[in-house]
Design a protein around this motif. Sequence first.
Motif, PDB file in Angstrom:
ATOM      1  N   VAL A 147       0.862  -1.183   0.000  1.00  0.00           N
ATOM      2  CA  VAL A 147       0.000   0.000   0.000  1.00  0.00           C
ATOM      3  C   VAL A 147       0.900   1.236   0.000  1.00  0.00           C
ATOM      4  CG1 VAL A 147      -1.785   1.270   1.249  1.00  0.00           C
ATOM      5  CG2 VAL A 147      -1.822  -1.243   1.216  1.00  0.00           C
ATOM      6  N   PRO A 148       0.845   2.060  -1.050  1.00  0.00           N
ATOM      7  CA  PRO A 148       1.795   3.178  -1.168  1.00  0.00           C
ATOM      8  C   PRO A 148       1.506   4.277  -0.157  1.00  0.00           C
ATOM      9  CG  PRO A 148       0.198   3.270  -2.940  1.00  0.00           C
ATOM     10  CD  PRO A 148      -0.070   1.988  -2.207  1.00  0.00           C
ATOM     11  N   THR A 149       2.564   4.884   0.313  1.00  0.00           N
ATOM     12  CA  THR A 149       2.436   5.994   1.265  1.00  0.00           C
ATOM     13  C   THR A 149       2.921   7.312   0.669  1.00  0.00           C
ATOM     14  OG1 THR A 149       4.639   5.457   2.163  1.00  0.00           O
ATOM     15  CG2 THR A 149       2.723   4.466   3.256  1.00  0.00           C
ATOM     16  N   ALA A 150       3.459   7.265  -0.543  1.00  0.00           N
ATOM     17  CA  ALA A 150       3.988   8.460  -1.200  1.00  0.00           C
ATOM     18  C   ALA A 150       4.079   8.186  -2.693  1.00  0.00           C
ATOM     19  CB  ALA A 150       5.366   8.816  -0.632  1.00  0.00           C
ATOM     20  N   PRO A 151       4.174   9.224  -3.528  1.00  0.00           N
ATOM     21  CA  PRO A 151       4.333   9.032  -4.972  1.00  0.00           C
ATOM     22  C   PRO A 151       5.767   8.637  -5.310  1.00  0.00           C
ATOM     23  CG  PRO A 151       4.301  11.372  -4.480  1.00  0.00           C
ATOM     24  CD  PRO A 151       4.023  10.660  -3.180  1.00  0.00           C
ATOM     25  N   GLU A 152       6.118   7.425  -4.968  1.00  0.00           N
ATOM     26  CA  GLU A 152       7.496   6.946  -5.108  1.00  0.00           C
ATOM     27  C   GLU A 152       7.825   6.653  -6.575  1.00  0.00           C
ATOM     28  OE1 GLU A 152      11.082   6.123  -4.693  1.00  0.00           O
ATOM     29  OE2 GLU A 152      10.070   6.387  -2.747  1.00  0.00           O
ATOM     30  N   GLY A 156       8.515  -0.105  -9.089  1.00  0.00           N
ATOM     31  CA  GLY A 156       7.498  -0.474 -10.045  1.00  0.00           C
ATOM     32  C   GLY A 156       6.156  -0.560  -9.331  1.00  0.00           C
ATOM     33  N   TYR A 157       5.066  -0.537 -10.107  1.00  0.00           N
ATOM     34  CA  TYR A 157       3.723  -0.550  -9.529  1.00  0.00           C
ATOM     35  C   TYR A 157       2.909  -1.715 -10.079  1.00  0.00           C
ATOM     36  CZ  TYR A 157       4.196   4.124  -7.427  1.00  0.00           C
ATOM     37  OH  TYR A 157       4.580   5.200  -6.655  1.00  0.00           O
ATOM     38  N   ILE A 158       1.875  -2.079  -9.343  1.00  0.00           N
ATOM     39  CA  ILE A 158       0.908  -3.090  -9.760  1.00  0.00           C
ATOM     40  C   ILE A 158      -0.467  -2.418  -9.818  1.00  0.00           C
ATOM     41  CG2 ILE A 158      -0.235  -5.268  -9.160  1.00  0.00           C
ATOM     42  CD1 ILE A 158       2.320  -5.954  -7.531  1.00  0.00           C
ATOM     43  N   LYS A 159      -1.129  -2.500 -10.961  1.00  0.00           N
ATOM     44  CA  LYS A 159      -2.476  -1.954 -11.085  1.00  0.00           C
ATOM     45  C   LYS A 159      -3.480  -3.060 -10.813  1.00  0.00           C
ATOM     46  CE  LYS A 159      -5.615   0.619 -14.107  1.00  0.00           C
ATOM     47  NZ  LYS A 159      -5.814   1.207 -15.452  1.00  0.00           N
ATOM     48  N   ARG A 160      -4.346  -2.821  -9.863  1.00  0.00           N
ATOM     49  CA  ARG A 160      -5.318  -3.849  -9.497  1.00  0.00           C
ATOM     50  C   ARG A 160      -6.540  -3.793 -10.399  1.00  0.00           C
ATOM     51  NH1 ARG A 160      -7.588  -1.333  -3.761  1.00  0.00           N
ATOM     52  NH2 ARG A 160      -9.297  -0.091  -4.653  1.00  0.00           N
ATOM     53  N   ASP A 186       7.337   8.498 -13.671  1.00  0.00           N
ATOM     54  CA  ASP A 186       7.836   9.819 -13.285  1.00  0.00           C
ATOM     55  C   ASP A 186       6.974  10.345 -12.147  1.00  0.00           C
ATOM     56  OD1 ASP A 186       5.447  10.824 -14.408  1.00  0.00           O
ATOM     57  OD2 ASP A 186       6.427  11.249 -16.324  1.00  0.00           O
ATOM     58  N   LEU A 187       7.329  11.481 -11.579  1.00  0.00           N
ATOM     59  CA  LEU A 187       6.655  11.976 -10.385  1.00  0.00           C
ATOM     60  C   LEU A 187       5.179  12.269 -10.637  1.00  0.00           C
ATOM     61  CD1 LEU A 187       6.757  12.841  -7.449  1.00  0.00           C
ATOM     62  CD2 LEU A 187       7.533  15.109  -8.196  1.00  0.00           C
ATOM     63  N   ALA A 188       4.864  12.912 -11.755  1.00  0.00           N
ATOM     64  CA  ALA A 188       3.465  13.259 -12.046  1.00  0.00           C
ATOM     65  C   ALA A 188       2.611  12.002 -12.158  1.00  0.00           C
ATOM     66  CB  ALA A 188       3.389  14.084 -13.324  1.00  0.00           C
ATOM     67  N   THR A 189       3.141  10.993 -12.825  1.00  0.00           N
ATOM     68  CA  THR A 189       2.392   9.740 -12.971  1.00  0.00           C
ATOM     69  C   THR A 189       2.237   9.044 -11.631  1.00  0.00           C
ATOM     70  OG1 THR A 189       3.284   9.500 -15.208  1.00  0.00           O
ATOM     71  CG2 THR A 189       2.296   7.554 -14.218  1.00  0.00           C
ATOM     72  N   ALA A 190       3.307   9.054 -10.833  1.00  0.00           N
ATOM     73  CA  ALA A 190       3.235   8.428  -9.505  1.00  0.00           C
ATOM     74  C   ALA A 190       2.185   9.106  -8.638  1.00  0.00           C
ATOM     75  CB  ALA A 190       4.601   8.474  -8.827  1.00  0.00           C
ATOM     76  N   GLU A 191       2.066  10.411  -8.755  1.00  0.00           N
ATOM     77  CA  GLU A 191       1.041  11.137  -7.998  1.00  0.00           C
ATOM     78  C   GLU A 191      -0.358  10.730  -8.448  1.00  0.00           C
ATOM     79  OE1 GLU A 191       2.290  15.127  -8.755  1.00  0.00           O
ATOM     80  OE2 GLU A 191       3.543  15.249  -6.943  1.00  0.00           O
ATOM     81  N   GLU A 192      -0.537  10.503  -9.745  1.00  0.00           N
ATOM     82  CA  GLU A 192      -1.828  10.033 -10.258  1.00  0.00           C
ATOM     83  C   GLU A 192      -2.136   8.634  -9.719  1.00  0.00           C
ATOM     84  OE1 GLU A 192      -1.789  10.143 -14.483  1.00  0.00           O
ATOM     85  OE2 GLU A 192      -1.476  12.314 -14.597  1.00  0.00           O
TER      86      GLU A 192
END
Length: 483
Positions: A147-152, A156-160, A186-192
Motif C-alpha cells: 500500500v503506497p504511502t507516497a508518490p514513489e 514499479g507498480y501493480i495496477k489492481r 515519473d513523479l506526475a504519474t506516480a502522484e496520479e
Amino acid sequence: MISPVILAGGTGSRLWPLSRELYPKQFLTVTGEQSMLQQTVARLSGLEHAAPVLICNEEHRFIAAEQMRLGGYEHRGIILEPVGRNTAPAIALAALQAVNNAIDGEEPVLLVLAADHIIENTQAFKTSVEKALPFAEKGLLVTFGIVPTAPETGYGYIKRGASCEGRDTNGSPDAFSVREFVEKPDLATAEEYLASGNYYWNSGMFLFKASRYLEELAKFSPDILDVCKRAIAAPSQDLDFIRVDKAIFATCPDNSIDYAVMEPLCVQGNNPVMVVPMDAGWSDVGSFSALWEVSAKDDNQNAIKGDVITVDSTNNYIYAENKLVSTVGVDNLVIIETKDAILVVSKDKVEDVKLIVNQLKEAGRAEHKIHREVYRPWGKYDSIDFGKRDHVKRITVKPGEKLSIQKHHHRSEHWIVVSGTASVLNGEKTILLTENESTYIPLGTIHALENLGKIPLEMIEVQTGSYLGEDDIVRFEDRYGRM
C-alpha cells in the motif's frame, strides 16, 4: 504447508561502502540487532511453514550459512547460483527442487521473499500471507502489493483489477486480480497512481504452488525452464550447499519473474495473477535515503549508528563503523565511515552512489568488492596494513575450525599468536603455539592453521614477498570445498 524461498543474491551497490560485492546489503545489520537476511527468516515465525530454502551467489555461501547458524535458524539447503541470472531462473531452481523432494504427492506452496527488505509490522506481513494462501492453494499466482504511502518513483507498480471473494475485518477485499505491472513512473504519474487508490508498489514477494510456477514458465519462458531442469538434474550436496551444473546454468537467459511470467500472464484471458495488499511498513532499502526513512531518529531527525557526536546537525544519516564521527551545522547528509572508506553525500543525491562504485571498478580498485575485514568459513581477517612488499593481517579463527593445507609461491609468512592456542602445520612438523609465541612459514612451505581450543584464536600474520594477492595459494586439502 508453506515452503519459504529466500532470494539472497544481489550486490546492493547503492549502499556502498557498507555493501560490497562480497558482502552485500542482505548480510548487513542496518536496523535492529540482526542482519536483513536474519530478519527475513525471523518474520516467518507464527506461520505454519517448512524450513526455508536459500538461494545465493556461490561467493556468498559461507556468509549465508554462518548467519543462519548464528541466528539459530534451520534451513533445507542453500542453492548456489554459479552466475547471477535474475529471479525467474532462481525461483525455477527452488521450484524444481521442491517438486523433486515432495513426499506422498504433496503440492509445495512457495513463499518467495527477498532477503534484503525491511518489514516493520511483522503481524501485518503474516496476515497478508494468510489471506493469500487460499488463493495459492487454488492454483492462482499471488503477488503482494505494498500500500503506497507516497508518490514513489523508485518502485514499479501493480495496477489492481476486480476484487475477489473474501473480506477482512474492516470489510476490505482480501485480494484483487492484477490488471498490469507498471514500470517505475515519473513523479506526475506516480502522484496520479497514488490519488487513484488502484495501484500498489511492486514488492517482489510471491506465493504460489511450485508446480503452477513451472507450468507457466514452460508456456512463456521454456528456454529458462529447460536450462534449469538440466542444471539441477544431478545436484551435488556440499555441506549445507546444493550445487547446480555451472556450465549449463551459465547458458540460462537473464530474466526477472515479472518479465518472464507475471506480465505475460496479465495480458492473456482468464488471468490467474492476484494481488494481496500489504500495509506493513515495507522498504526494499534501495538507497541511504530509504534507510534513513526506516531508521530510528533523534530529536533532530538524525539517524545515528556507532560512535557519533552531533552539534546543530539535522536530518542526517550517520554511520560510524570504526572511528568517532562528529558533525557541526550540517543538514540532509549521509555520512558513512568504514575501516577503508568514507562517503559523504547529500540525501538528495544518494542514487548516484553507484557512480562512485563504477569509478572504483574502472580504476581496478578493490574497495567496491571487499571490505578491509573479510569473512571466511573458518572466521575472518582484517587487513591492518598494506605495503608494496608486506601485508599485515589480524586473523580470527573460530573454535574447531581449520584453514586449508596450502602453500604460496611468492610470499613467506610470520605468525604471532595474540590469544588462544594454534595448531600449526609447518612443513613436516606440527607445533602448538600459545599467547606471545610465533612461527615463520618460508616461501613454498606447505602449512596449515587450526584452532583446537574452545575460544577464538587471535593472531597477527605478516606477509612479505614479491606478490601478495589472495590468489597466490595452492590448496592441497580444504574442509570447505575450496580447491
